[in-house]
Enzyme design. Structure first.
Site, PDB file in Angstrom:
ATOM      1  N   GLY A   1      39.096 -78.984 -10.426  1.00 41.21           N
ATOM      2  CA  GLY A   1      40.137 -79.218 -11.634  1.00 41.21           C
ATOM      3  C   GLY A   1      41.186 -79.929 -10.954  1.00 41.21           C
ATOM      4  O   GLY A   1      41.790 -80.997 -11.662  1.00 41.21           O
ATOM      5  N   LYS A   2      41.583 -79.497  -9.830  1.00 37.17           N
ATOM      6  CA  LYS A   2      42.917 -79.966  -9.459  1.00 37.17           C
ATOM      7  C   LYS A   2      42.756 -81.419  -8.800  1.00 37.17           C
ATOM      8  O   LYS A   2      43.636 -82.085  -8.690  1.00 37.17           O
ATOM      9  CB  LYS A   2      43.480 -79.023  -8.141  1.00 37.17           C
ATOM     10  CG  LYS A   2      44.065 -77.830  -8.549  1.00 37.17           C
ATOM     11  CD  LYS A   2      44.904 -77.088  -7.616  1.00 37.17           C
ATOM     12  CE  LYS A   2      45.303 -75.800  -7.899  1.00 37.17           C
ATOM     13  NZ  LYS A   2      45.947 -75.364  -6.380  1.00 37.17           N
TER      14      LYS A   2
ATOM     15  N   ASP B   1      50.271 -75.353  -4.821  1.00 37.68           N
ATOM     16  CA  ASP B   1      49.928 -74.058  -5.108  1.00 37.68           C
ATOM     17  C   ASP B   1      50.324 -73.526  -6.252  1.00 37.68           C
ATOM     18  O   ASP B   1      51.646 -74.018  -6.548  1.00 37.68           O
ATOM     19  CB  ASP B   1      50.468 -73.075  -3.896  1.00 37.68           C
ATOM     20  CG  ASP B   1      49.678 -71.485  -4.179  1.00 37.68           C
ATOM     21  OD1 ASP B   1      48.554 -71.503  -3.699  1.00 37.68           O
ATOM     22  OD2 ASP B   1      50.519 -70.718  -4.553  1.00 37.68           O
ATOM     23  N   SER B   2      49.634 -73.141  -7.244  1.00 39.22           N
ATOM     24  CA  SER B   2      50.341 -73.162  -8.616  1.00 39.22           C
ATOM     25  C   SER B   2      49.634 -71.946  -9.146  1.00 39.22           C
ATOM     26  O   SER B   2      48.994 -70.903  -8.561  1.00 39.22           O
ATOM     27  CB  SER B   2      49.567 -74.316  -9.295  1.00 39.22           C
ATOM     28  OG  SER B   2      48.243 -74.455  -9.005  1.00 39.22           O
TER      29      SER B   2
ATOM     30  N   PHE C   1      41.240 -76.557 -17.203  1.00 35.71           N
ATOM     31  CA  PHE C   1      40.641 -75.704 -16.331  1.00 35.71           C
ATOM     32  C   PHE C   1      41.707 -74.362 -16.389  1.00 35.71           C
ATOM     33  O   PHE C   1      42.593 -74.279 -16.743  1.00 35.71           O
ATOM     34  CB  PHE C   1      40.356 -76.301 -15.036  1.00 35.71           C
ATOM     35  CG  PHE C   1      41.746 -76.259 -14.151  1.00 35.71           C
ATOM     36  CD1 PHE C   1      42.452 -77.392 -14.288  1.00 35.71           C
ATOM     37  CD2 PHE C   1      42.182 -75.406 -12.962  1.00 35.71           C
ATOM     38  CE1 PHE C   1      43.719 -77.748 -13.465  1.00 35.71           C
ATOM     39  CE2 PHE C   1      43.347 -75.582 -12.523  1.00 35.71           C
ATOM     40  CZ  PHE C   1      44.180 -76.753 -12.651  1.00 35.71           C
ATOM     41  N   GLY C   2      41.167 -73.424 -15.609  1.00 34.75           N
ATOM     42  CA  GLY C   2      41.866 -72.095 -15.384  1.00 34.75           C
ATOM     43  C   GLY C   2      42.319 -71.662 -16.728  1.00 34.75           C
ATOM     44  O   GLY C   2      41.526 -71.416 -17.673  1.00 34.75           O
ATOM     45  N   TYR C   3      43.380 -71.435 -16.679  1.00 31.27           N
ATOM     46  CA  TYR C   3      44.298 -70.584 -17.713  1.00 31.27           C
ATOM     47  C   TYR C   3      44.624 -71.643 -18.865  1.00 31.27           C
ATOM     48  O   TYR C   3      45.386 -71.148 -20.058  1.00 31.27           O
ATOM     49  CB  TYR C   3      45.411 -69.972 -17.501  1.00 31.27           C
ATOM     50  CG  TYR C   3      45.091 -68.871 -16.279  1.00 31.27           C
ATOM     51  CD1 TYR C   3      44.766 -67.582 -16.693  1.00 31.27           C
ATOM     52  CD2 TYR C   3      45.402 -68.946 -15.096  1.00 31.27           C
ATOM     53  CE1 TYR C   3      44.458 -66.660 -15.686  1.00 31.27           C
ATOM     54  CE2 TYR C   3      44.988 -68.156 -14.029  1.00 31.27           C
ATOM     55  CZ  TYR C   3      44.779 -66.863 -14.486  1.00 31.27           C
ATOM     56  OH  TYR C   3      44.431 -65.984 -13.433  1.00 31.27           O
TER      57      TYR C   3
END
Ligand code: IMP
Length: 190
Positions: free
Chosen positions: A11-12, A65-66, A144-146
């Site tokens: 996603g990144k 970094d996230s 993606f993710g949250y």
């Protein structure tokens, strides 16, 4: 100019490319080892990843970094966002922990720290934040993710188009700052 992206997160990679390519940067990925992210801040962990990728490839390396910081959870999952609960259960875990918590106490923000390390040891750091609330249920298929539980202006990031997310997201803001600093840096070199 060719940059390597120090991430294993697909996603990144997509978002990095979308933001760096318009800056005239050729973006490549590489088989990179995963350094231990033992920093105590997003910025420290971004540096650890970029520095390791730069040393391994000899190319300028950029990393982010996230994570998601939830007010009601005292800022958790924060720098542990990628390791918080089992894969596939992270969003649900946040929703569970906020069960019954009213809208006004569901504040949250995303943070993205971007770090670029050059083979000569120079570095550029940038950071972006974006504020919103945690939804009552997961909504939307994008991102993606949250993304599907983070709400801004009534919609989750999962319900927004790529362009809408980039225009307001933590990573979009961090990259805008990064772009400005990179242009200054390159001017100084040229
Ligand atoms: P890391 O930066 O690779 O350590 O991982 C950060 C984690 O935070 C990701 O795995 C995602 O779960 C979450 N995260 C970071 N940025 C975003 C975003 O833009 N949308 C949704 N989740 C995100």
């Amino acid at each position: 100019m060719k940059f390597v992206i120090a991430t294993h997160n697909k996603g990144k990679v997509v978002e990095f490319k979308r933001m760096l390519e318009p800056m005239g940067i050729e973006v490549v990925t590489a088989e990179l080892s995963e350094p231990e992210e033992n920093g105590t801040t997003f910025g420290e962990n971004a540096f650890i990843k970029a520095d390791s990728a730069c040393k391994e490839t000899g190319l300028p390396a950029v990393a982010d970094d996230s994570g998601l910081c939830v007010d009601y959870l005292d800022g958790a999952p924060g720098i542990y966002s990628a390791r918080f609960a089992e894969p596939g259960k992270r969003r649900l875990t946040v929703l569970e922990k906020l069960k019954g918590v009213p809208e006004e106490q569901r504040g949250a923000h995303f943070v993205s720290a971007v770090c670029c390390v050059f083979p000569n040891g120079d570095r550029i750091d940038a950071e972006g934040k974006c504020y919103g609330t945690i939804a009552f249920e997961s909504r939307g298929e994008n991102g993606f993710g949250y993304d599907s539980i983070f709400v801004q202006d009534g919609r989750t990031f999962g319900e927004m188009t790529d362009e809408e997310k980039d225009a307001r997201s933590h990573r979009g803001k961090a990259f805008a700052e990064f772009e400005e600093k990179l242009r200054e840096y390159l001017k100084g070199k040229g």
